[in-house]
Design an enzyme around this catalytic site. Structure first.
Site, mmCIF file in Angstrom:
data_model
loop_
_atom_site.group_PDB
_atom_site.id
_atom_site.type_symbol
_atom_site.label_atom_id
_atom_site.label_comp_id
_atom_site.label_asym_id
_atom_site.label_seq_id
_atom_site.Cartn_x
_atom_site.Cartn_y
_atom_site.Cartn_z
ATOM 1 N N GLY A 1 0.509 -1.134 -0.048
ATOM 2 C CA GLY A 1 0.100 0.315 -0.367
ATOM 3 C C GLY A 1 0.931 1.182 0.245
ATOM 4 O O GLY A 1 0.816 1.943 -0.766
ATOM 5 N N HIS B 1 -1.995 -7.909 2.472
ATOM 6 C CA HIS B 1 -1.371 -8.784 3.902
ATOM 7 C C HIS B 1 -2.669 -8.147 4.450
ATOM 8 O O HIS B 1 -2.881 -8.975 5.654
ATOM 9 C CB HIS B 1 0.339 -8.062 4.422
ATOM 10 C CG HIS B 1 -0.212 -6.902 5.395
ATOM 11 N ND1 HIS B 1 0.269 -6.245 6.251
ATOM 12 C CD2 HIS B 1 0.089 -5.492 4.451
ATOM 13 C CE1 HIS B 1 0.437 -5.436 6.021
ATOM 14 N NE2 HIS B 1 0.458 -4.386 4.629
ATOM 15 N N CYS C 1 -3.189 9.135 25.290
ATOM 16 C CA CYS C 1 -4.065 10.109 25.835
ATOM 17 C C CYS C 1 -3.411 10.886 26.911
ATOM 18 O O CYS C 1 -2.935 11.780 26.672
ATOM 19 C CB CYS C 1 -5.072 9.587 26.466
ATOM 20 S SG CYS C 1 -5.356 8.131 26.285
ATOM 21 N N THR D 1 12.720 -7.115 -10.548
ATOM 22 C CA THR D 1 12.829 -8.336 -11.060
ATOM 23 C C THR D 1 10.890 -9.093 -10.147
ATOM 24 O O THR D 1 11.027 -8.313 -8.196
ATOM 25 C CB THR D 1 13.449 -9.610 -10.682
ATOM 26 O OG1 THR D 1 14.860 -9.828 -11.578
ATOM 27 C CG2 THR D 1 12.995 -11.208 -10.800
ATOM 28 N N ASN E 1 -8.270 3.396 8.575
ATOM 29 C CA ASN E 1 -7.724 2.046 9.394
ATOM 30 C C ASN E 1 -7.563 1.888 10.683
ATOM 31 O O ASN E 1 -8.015 1.011 11.564
ATOM 32 C CB ASN E 1 -6.066 2.042 9.156
ATOM 33 C CG ASN E 1 -5.784 2.764 9.145
ATOM 34 O OD1 ASN E 1 -5.779 4.515 8.837
ATOM 35 N ND2 ASN E 1 -4.995 2.922 10.092
HETATM 36 C C1 LIG Z 1 -5.418 2.365 5.286
HETATM 37 C C2 LIG Z 1 -3.614 1.841 4.810
HETATM 38 N N1 LIG Z 1 -3.044 2.076 3.850
HETATM 39 C C3 LIG Z 1 -1.844 1.842 3.624
HETATM 40 C C4 LIG Z 1 -1.302 0.962 4.688
HETATM 41 C C5 LIG Z 1 0.590 1.082 3.704
HETATM 42 O O1 LIG Z 1 0.302 -0.098 3.460
HETATM 43 P P1 LIG Z 1 1.252 -1.175 2.820
HETATM 44 O O2 LIG Z 1 1.772 -1.965 4.949
HETATM 45 O O3 LIG Z 1 0.780 -2.745 2.421
HETATM 46 O O4 LIG Z 1 2.242 -0.315 2.806
HETATM 47 C C6 LIG Z 1 -2.114 0.651 5.693
HETATM 48 C C7 LIG Z 1 -1.313 -0.718 6.229
HETATM 49 O O5 LIG Z 1 -1.426 -0.586 7.643
HETATM 50 C C8 LIG Z 1 -3.007 1.251 5.694
HETATM 51 O O6 LIG Z 1 -3.886 0.651 6.502
#
Ligand SMILES: Cc1ncc(COP(=O)(O)O)c(C=O)c1O
Length: 384
Positions: free
Chosen positions: A72, A206, A330, A242, A156
């Site tokens: 990501g 993942h 917090c 690769t 997330n």
């Molecule tokens: C919303 C979001 N974007 C991007 C990422 C990053 O992905 P990666 O760990 O595959 O680089 C994460 C991973 O925690 C995520 O939750």
């Protein structure tokens, strides 16, 4: 050692055994380099293209629009770099609750190039204010600026969901490019990327029981794609190096399984989420929840009343054999989660994120709630 109760599936998920079985032959007997001219290599190249085709069918797009990446983070970087470096975007509209793979990339280009950026307004519960987005798009368009809108499909930490099709329409009406970080949704919802109106979408393997270090960037055929990594001619010269062959095979297999079992798995996980919410509400006085109504079914973001334990909850859970993520530190004053800050909840309570998968069991939820209740049965302290 006893296996911990794993309630952090938004961070990563366990590899599915079927995925591993699909990957293993590409680490052993089919080990050829996909760029090699002989059959040991060509057969591997065919397997990559077969994976791309299957993913394209699932996501409703042509295989040629999909670029395999390392995850990501790379996909987000690539999309934003393309928009700024090659596609002449001079203003970026994003939100303060994006993943750092988006936020830090936007900040990088804003500092290193002559571009500006702004945050869309969020509602109190962390959802995008679409009227504000429309207003910002029209203002920038009147200023003659080409915009990139980069907004995540699902957050997330708190699970808030974006109306991706609506944003697609708003971007189209204002001639803006639209990137969505779909890392928490691809593999968790049926998504037709073509129908969403996105120009770029990021995914990672993942998060849905695929291998780590495997990702995908969708680039709509409406726009020309440019590389971020230069070198060989792999991925149609869009991503040199690769290929991570077994990873690509694993990504495709994981997405295939997630799609085939979506109805059953999503219902099961949503029901676990509800169960934990109900049990926590009954067991912990003063508990509340950060998820907006329209939220990811995989994530439960919980706001616990502040106590002497607040700063150490993740460690205390770990000592009891439960894996969870902290939302905000917090009372420690170390800043805490940028998401909780952006929705005005930092410091008001101790936030923990529980996130579930098809492997989570009801017994684990019940045990985790018992542990939570026992950990929190300490003197409360006032909010800072
Ligand atoms: C919303 C979001 N974007 C991007 C990422 C990053 O992905 P990666 O760990 O595959 O680089 C994460 C991973 O925690 C995520 O939750």
């Amino acid at each position: 050692m006893e296996q911990p109760i794993y309630l952090d599936n938004a961070a990563t998920t366990a590899l599915d055994a079927e995925v591993l079985n699909a990957m293993l032959p590409y680490m052993q007997q089919h080990f050829g380099n996909p760029s090699s001219a002989y059959s040991l290599g060509r057969n591997v190249k065919s397997a990559i293209e077969e994976a791309r085709k299957n993913i394209g069918t699932i996501l409703g797009v042509k295989p040629s629009t999909l670029i395999f990446t390392s995850g990501g983070t790379e996909s987000n970087n690539m999309a934003i770099a393309m928009a700024v470096n090659e596609l002449r975007c001079t203003h970026i509209i994003t939100s303060p609750i994006e993943h750092h793979a988006v936020l830090h990339t936007v900040e990088h280009y804003a500092h290193s190039r002559n571009i500006t950026f702004s945050y869309v307004k969020l509602t109190e519960s962390g959802e995008v204010d679409y009227a504000n987005l429309e207003m910002q798009l029209s203002t920038q368009s009147k200023l003659g600026k080409k915009c990139l809108v980069t907004l995540m499909h699902a957050n997330n930490e708190i699970g808030s969901l974006l109306d991706i099709s609506l944003v697609g329409k708003l971007c189209k009406a204002n001639d803006a490019l639209f990137h969505s970080d779909c890392v928490q949704t691809i593999g968790h919802y049926p998504i037709n990327l073509k129908e969403c109106g996105v120009h770029f979408a990021s995914a990672t393997g993942h998060k849905f029981h695929g291998p780590k270090g495997t990702g995908l960037l969708y680039v709509s055929e409406e726009i020309k794609a440019y590389p971020l990594i230069f070198g060989g001619g792999q991925e149609r010269k869009l991503r040199a190096g690769t290929e991570n062959v077994s990873g690509i095979i694993g990504f495709a297999k994981a997405l295939e399984l997630a799609t085939a079992n979506y109805a059953q798995d999503s219902q099961y996980i949503a029901q676990l989420n509800q169960l934990m919410r109900k049990q926590l509400a009954a067991a912990v006085p003063g508990v509340s929840f950060n998820n907006p109504e329209n939220s990811l079914y995989t994530v439960l973001s919980v706001c616990f009343p502040l106590s002497e334990q607040s700063d150490f909850l993740v460690t205390l859970f770990d000592m009891k054999g439960v894996c969870v993520s902290g939302g905000s530190a917090c009372s420690s004053g170390d800043g805490g989660s940028h998401v909780m800050k952006a929705i005005g909840k930092a410091g008001a309570c101790a936030t923990l994120r529980f996130s579930f998968s098809k492997y989570t069991t009801e017994a684990e939820i019940t045990r985790a709630v018992e542990i939570t209740a026992s950990l929190l049965q300490k003197k409360e302290v006032s909010a800072v």
